[in-house]
Design a protein around this motif. Sequence first.
Motif, mmCIF file in Angstrom:
data_model
loop_
_atom_site.group_PDB
_atom_site.id
_atom_site.type_symbol
_atom_site.label_atom_id
_atom_site.label_comp_id
_atom_site.label_asym_id
_atom_site.label_seq_id
_atom_site.Cartn_x
_atom_site.Cartn_y
_atom_site.Cartn_z
ATOM 1 N N SER A 1 120.591 41.028 77.080
ATOM 2 C CA SER A 1 119.796 39.840 77.425
ATOM 3 C C SER A 1 120.315 38.619 76.678
ATOM 4 C CB SER A 1 118.324 40.078 77.084
ATOM 5 O OG SER A 1 117.795 41.160 77.822
ATOM 6 N N GLU B 1 111.515 44.776 86.370
ATOM 7 C CA GLU B 1 110.471 44.097 85.588
ATOM 8 C C GLU B 1 110.296 42.648 86.015
ATOM 9 O OE1 GLU B 1 110.274 42.219 81.255
ATOM 10 O OE2 GLU B 1 110.598 44.382 81.212
ATOM 11 N N ARG B 2 111.415 41.924 86.174
ATOM 12 C CA ARG B 2 111.313 40.517 86.553
ATOM 13 C C ARG B 2 110.773 40.359 87.960
ATOM 14 N NH1 ARG B 2 110.987 38.455 81.884
ATOM 15 N NH2 ARG B 2 110.785 36.514 83.093
ATOM 16 N N CYS B 3 111.148 41.269 88.874
ATOM 17 C CA CYS B 3 110.651 41.188 90.247
ATOM 18 C C CYS B 3 109.163 41.526 90.313
ATOM 19 C CB CYS B 3 111.457 42.117 91.157
ATOM 20 S SG CYS B 3 113.154 41.551 91.447
ATOM 21 N N GLN C 1 107.025 40.883 88.037
ATOM 22 C CA GLN C 1 106.334 39.693 87.542
ATOM 23 C C GLN C 1 106.242 38.630 88.629
ATOM 24 O OE1 GLN C 1 107.814 38.209 83.818
ATOM 25 N NE2 GLN C 1 106.798 36.233 84.040
ATOM 26 N N ARG D 1 111.482 29.717 87.817
ATOM 27 C CA ARG D 1 110.976 31.006 87.339
ATOM 28 C C ARG D 1 111.770 32.186 87.898
ATOM 29 N NH1 ARG D 1 106.734 33.222 90.890
ATOM 30 N NH2 ARG D 1 106.651 31.987 92.798
ATOM 31 N N TYR D 2 112.644 31.936 88.869
ATOM 32 C CA TYR D 2 113.481 32.993 89.447
ATOM 33 C C TYR D 2 114.772 33.206 88.655
ATOM 34 C CZ TYR D 2 110.877 33.716 93.796
ATOM 35 O OH TYR D 2 109.923 34.074 94.724
ATOM 36 N N ALA E 1 115.700 34.261 85.649
ATOM 37 C CA ALA E 1 115.940 35.531 84.956
ATOM 38 C C ALA E 1 116.170 36.666 85.943
ATOM 39 C CB ALA E 1 114.762 35.853 84.045
ATOM 40 N N ALA E 2 115.351 36.740 86.988
ATOM 41 C CA ALA E 2 115.529 37.788 87.990
ATOM 42 C C ALA E 2 116.880 37.663 88.675
ATOM 43 C CB ALA E 2 114.400 37.727 89.023
#
Length: 418
Positions: free
Chosen positions: A84, A117-119, A121, A229-230, A232-233
């Motif tokens: 990360s 996890e990101r999806c 969220q 907000r997208y 990271a995904a």
Amino acid sequence: MPDRAEIRLAEYGTVRLGAEQLTARDVERLRSLQASGRLTLDEAPSGWRLKADATVGVLVLDRVRLVIVPKFAVRGDRLMSWLSYALGAPAPLPATARRWATGPEGYADLVAAALLERCEQLVREGLRRDYVRRDSVEPVLRGRLDFNAQVSRRYGQLDQLYVRTFDRETDVWDNRVLGTALRAAQRLATQPDLVRDLASVAGAFPRAATSEAALRALDRTRYTPLNTRYRAAHTWARLVLRGGGVTDLLADRGTTADGLLLPMPALWEAVVRRLAVDATAPLGGHAVSGGGATGITVRGDLGNASAFRPDVLLGLPGRESAPRALLPIDAKYKRYDRHGVGAADVHQLLTYGAGYASGADPRAVIVHPSPGGMAHRVLRIDGPRGTLGSVHVIGVDTEVTPQEAAARMGKLPAWSAR
């Protein structure tokens, strides 16, 4: 899908494969990876000899599943924090930390879980919607009437209307690339629970026609307050979709491979670029471009001019009225905590030091992984007429968090002004 035999080998390791274990399509895919420097495939008397280079991860072929494990890995509970950190993506949430332990699956399940996890969220927050144009034939008027189509196809009849509508839908590229990546991650993951969760969340996302189309959309993506907000995904989706299998180059011939192969030297360079800046920021250090007027260029040879560019070039404050010093740093994915620095690397760092030094004692820095503890030593290179320069060799403890490693690095004497 037939069960695939799992074959495990270490990074830089070698394994022999029987002639029956690789199909003609597998050989073509592996040759493509060889051309990009990921591995080496040679014919052997009874089959094939496969040698992994500085690459780790998973490659799913027709009859076998190759798992390449790192020779000196970051521990499972630290791996995702370092990955990360290198990618500039948020670290996993504590509530889902159970997903981040490395097992026999290695990196593939970890990255798939990060994407999941990101999806998840995004689904909880509500997927982004935008106006999407649709052309359809309706019994009543919705949106705008398409006069040209109505006149040319219905000849004035009004029992069916050609209309053009703009509705707010989730079928936009920000969501399509994630739907494509989630489905690709299903093919890589091995944990049944993870595969099930990926399939469940993938149902909420539209998908692109091909992985190549999704990657092109990612390359074009620009982030605004509407879709930031997208980010990271999308970072994890890009890693899954570019995961080291055969890419766009052979896509038109139908040659594809499911894989998640991480080139460790490139990953370590990304870590060091960020680590060096974070470690020296409290001292006033900052990154400086190593190209253009600040680059080291070789001219006069056959062909075009070549250049020496360190992985990181730091600008550090000088003492009192002295000008800011430039300090070149090179990332080496080598076990320099166990053996001496090679002559080629010494020559390279001496060139960097000579090119960027402002004092009588040029210096440069090597940063390498050192699981188990921070290390620091100084190589002094002398000639018949005095000192040629010095090379600080810094080993970064990969068993702590990146933030802790950066704090420890910042206390080393390598950054002191001359």
